[in-house]
Design an enzyme around this catalytic site. Structure first.
Site, PDB file in Angstrom:
ATOM      1  N   ASP A  66      -3.755   0.442  -9.489  1.00  0.00           N
ATOM      2  CA  ASP A  66      -5.163   0.097  -9.693  1.00  0.00           C
ATOM      3  C   ASP A  66      -5.453  -0.184 -11.160  1.00  0.00           C
ATOM      4  O   ASP A  66      -6.141  -1.152 -11.503  1.00  0.00           O
ATOM      5  CB  ASP A  66      -6.065   1.226  -9.195  1.00  0.00           C
ATOM      6  CG  ASP A  66      -5.963   1.422  -7.694  1.00  0.00           C
ATOM      7  OD1 ASP A  66      -5.350   0.569  -7.023  1.00  0.00           O
ATOM      8  OD2 ASP A  66      -6.496   2.433  -7.198  1.00  0.00           O
ATOM      9  N   GLY A 122     -12.347   1.639  -1.313  1.00  0.00           N
ATOM     10  CA  GLY A 122     -10.950   1.301  -1.518  1.00  0.00           C
ATOM     11  C   GLY A 122     -10.765   0.110  -2.423  1.00  0.00           C
ATOM     12  O   GLY A 122      -9.718  -0.536  -2.408  1.00  0.00           O
ATOM     13  N   LEU A 123     -11.778  -0.209  -3.241  1.00  0.00           N
ATOM     14  CA  LEU A 123     -11.723  -1.353  -4.149  1.00  0.00           C
ATOM     15  C   LEU A 123     -11.566  -0.901  -5.597  1.00  0.00           C
ATOM     16  O   LEU A 123     -11.803  -1.668  -6.521  1.00  0.00           O
ATOM     17  CB  LEU A 123     -12.974  -2.213  -3.987  1.00  0.00           C
ATOM     18  CG  LEU A 123     -13.212  -2.748  -2.571  1.00  0.00           C
ATOM     19  CD1 LEU A 123     -14.505  -3.543  -2.500  1.00  0.00           C
ATOM     20  CD2 LEU A 123     -12.039  -3.600  -2.116  1.00  0.00           C
ATOM     21  N   SER A 124     -11.183   0.343  -5.765  1.00  0.00           N
ATOM     22  CA  SER A 124     -10.833   0.904  -7.061  1.00  0.00           C
ATOM     23  C   SER A 124     -11.986   0.937  -8.049  1.00  0.00           C
ATOM     24  O   SER A 124     -11.859   0.539  -9.202  1.00  0.00           O
ATOM     25  CB  SER A 124      -9.647   0.159  -7.677  1.00  0.00           C
ATOM     26  OG  SER A 124      -9.011   0.982  -8.611  1.00  0.00           O
ATOM     27  N   TYR A 162      -4.183  12.046   1.303  1.00  0.00           N
ATOM     28  CA  TYR A 162      -3.411  11.245   0.346  1.00  0.00           C
ATOM     29  C   TYR A 162      -2.268  12.081  -0.214  1.00  0.00           C
ATOM     30  O   TYR A 162      -1.123  11.629  -0.296  1.00  0.00           O
ATOM     31  CB  TYR A 162      -4.346  10.762  -0.764  1.00  0.00           C
ATOM     32  CG  TYR A 162      -3.759   9.726  -1.695  1.00  0.00           C
ATOM     33  CD1 TYR A 162      -4.074   8.380  -1.562  1.00  0.00           C
ATOM     34  CD2 TYR A 162      -2.901  10.090  -2.727  1.00  0.00           C
ATOM     35  CE1 TYR A 162      -3.557   7.427  -2.422  1.00  0.00           C
ATOM     36  CE2 TYR A 162      -2.373   9.147  -3.588  1.00  0.00           C
ATOM     37  CZ  TYR A 162      -2.699   7.819  -3.435  1.00  0.00           C
ATOM     38  OH  TYR A 162      -2.181   6.881  -4.282  1.00  0.00           O
ATOM     39  N   GLU A 196       0.836  -1.206   0.000  1.00  0.00           N
ATOM     40  CA  GLU A 196       0.000   0.000   0.000  1.00  0.00           C
ATOM     41  C   GLU A 196       0.866   1.249   0.000  1.00  0.00           C
ATOM     42  O   GLU A 196       1.808   1.365   0.789  1.00  0.00           O
ATOM     43  CB  GLU A 196      -0.906  -0.012   1.236  1.00  0.00           C
ATOM     44  CG  GLU A 196      -2.328   0.338   0.961  1.00  0.00           C
ATOM     45  CD  GLU A 196      -3.012  -0.688   0.069  1.00  0.00           C
ATOM     46  OE1 GLU A 196      -3.230  -0.366  -1.124  1.00  0.00           O
ATOM     47  OE2 GLU A 196      -3.342  -1.777   0.550  1.00  0.00           O
ATOM     48  N   SER A 213     -12.934   3.560  -9.331  1.00  0.00           N
ATOM     49  CA  SER A 213     -12.517   4.533 -10.349  1.00  0.00           C
ATOM     50  C   SER A 213     -11.734   3.857 -11.468  1.00  0.00           C
ATOM     51  O   SER A 213     -11.972   4.102 -12.651  1.00  0.00           O
ATOM     52  CB  SER A 213     -11.690   5.648  -9.706  1.00  0.00           C
ATOM     53  OG  SER A 213     -10.567   5.118  -9.027  1.00  0.00           O
TER      54      SER A 213
END
Length: 395
Positions: free
Chosen positions: A185, A137-139, A237, A35, A141
């Site tokens: 990702d 948080g599982l992408s 971020y 990460e 996008s």
């Protein structure tokens, strides 16, 4: 045809009054380990999940050079002339996208793909539906980017390979949306394979599948979505990324990829406490990815639990991107018998994962749900995933 395919097809018909030329989809991803190493030129080990974003796409029959996008996430479509995309993007760092954020993903892909391939692009209509949880948080996008890029690559005859399409997705996210993310990702969503993770060197973009053998080992991966929303385009971020760049500059190297665990004592002498802890997370996390790949090959998935737990502790204490809900999910899953657990994704919310015995799904899920209730948190969304195929054309 899946329910998401049906939804995208229906939305396209409502938008245009016709059938799409095809359906393309791309998966979300879970990062098994690694990460905040991607934008530091490091190593990551993600895998694609069964949850997918579908783009129903058709070339406009009127020949008008415009891209129109609609989504189940938004009430109104957004339409932009193709020759206007260069004016709209890139988005200045820290600025709001020139179009609604949800639309900046597919429109940004259209812009980045046309530039990467040197094609003018014909007018298209795009209807997007998804069952990838948003903000977990599982992408979600990168799934939008992967589905859109796959479609336009085919319909515009761009001829880009999967790695080039991942680069297109990253550029869209960085420069159209304004989120300073790495390429993990997009590579995971493009290169995913069934029952394997993707071991990716984020400097060279060399990637290879690493067999996980989750199901055959009698195991499952439990996703515990805290439903605490996060956004990568906001400050936390960006601050972590700036700290990493500062640490690399202090060490006199291009990126933290070039700092080893053996270099950490010297780094501690040179840096303030916060910068050092950010650096220590990235450096040790890179090593944990390498160790995980080695252990998977030598001993199998049951042997990686301690590495997952150490990764979470590093993100919680050194990188400080966990939240109480994530810590509760991880700690409770471990107490309920999980082999290993960690938060996954960029942090500040989102999801945690637990490597569990396949027959322990109900017990661990119930324990985590009860712990959330006891803490006064909202109910989590808990489900299992297995490594799945990457982006491509469905119909």
């Amino acid at each position: 045809m899946t329910a998401v395919n049906d939804t995208a097809t229906t939305l396209f018909a409502e938008l245009t009054g016709r059938e799409p030329d095809g359906l393309w989809s791309a998966p979300g991803r879970v990062n098994l380990i690694g990460e905040h190493t991607d934008y530091n030129d490091g190593f990551v080990l993600p895998f694609a999940i069964p949850h997918r974003t579908v783009a129903a796409v058709g070339v406009r029959p009127d020949g008008v050079g415009r891209v129109r996008v609609a989504s189940t996430f938004a009430a109104e479509p957004v339409e932009v002339a193709i020759d206007e995309l260069d004016r709209l993007f890139p988005t200045a760092a820290g600025a709001e996208p020139a179009v609604p954020e949800w639309a900046a993903y597919p429109l940004g892909v259209a812009w980045a793909l046309a530039q990467a391939a040197g094609v003018a692009g014909t007018g298209v209509d795009i209807a997007i539906a998804s069952d990838v949880p948003v903000g977990a948080g599982l992408s979600s996008s990168a799934a939008i980017e992967g589905a859109t890029a796959s479609a336009l690559n085919d319909l515009w005859g761009a001829g880009l390979d999967r790695t080039a399409l991942a680069r297109v997705g990253r550029r869209a996210e960085n420069e159209a949306v304004g989120a300073p993310t790495g390429i993990m990702d997009q590579m995971a969503t493009m290169l995913g394979e069934r029952d394997a993770a993707t071991f990716l060197d984020c400097r060279s973009l060399e990637a290879r599948p690493v067999p996980l053998r989750i199901a055959e080992s009698g195991l499952a991966i439990l996703v515990m979505d805290t439903r605490v929303a996060h956004a990568h385009s906001t400050g936390g971020y960006r601050e972590r990324r700036e700290a990493c760049e500062r640490g690399a500059a202090i060490m006199g190297v291009p990126s933290l990829r070039d700092v080893s665990v053996a270099d950490l004592p010297r780094a501690e002498e040179l840096m303030d406490d916060v910068t050092f802890r950010r650096v220590r997370h990235v450096v040790t996390e890179n090593q944990r990815v390498l160790d995980t790949v080695r252990v998977l090959g030598e001993k199998g998935p049951r042997a990686i639990g301690e590495l997952l737990v150490a990764s979470h502790a590093s993100m919680r204490d050194d990188f400080e991107i966990s939240v109480p809900e994530l810590d509760t999910a991880v700690d409770t899953a471990l107490s309920a018998g999980a082999i290993g657990a960690r938060m996954t994704g960029g942090g500040f919310g989102g999801a945690a994962i637990a490597l569990i015995e396949a027959d322990a799904e109900r017990a661990v899920s119930e324990a985590v749900t009860a712990a959330f209730a006891d803490a006064g948190f909202g109910a989590p969304h808990i489900f299992t995933v297995l490594p799945s195929a990457g982006a491509g054309r469905d119909a």
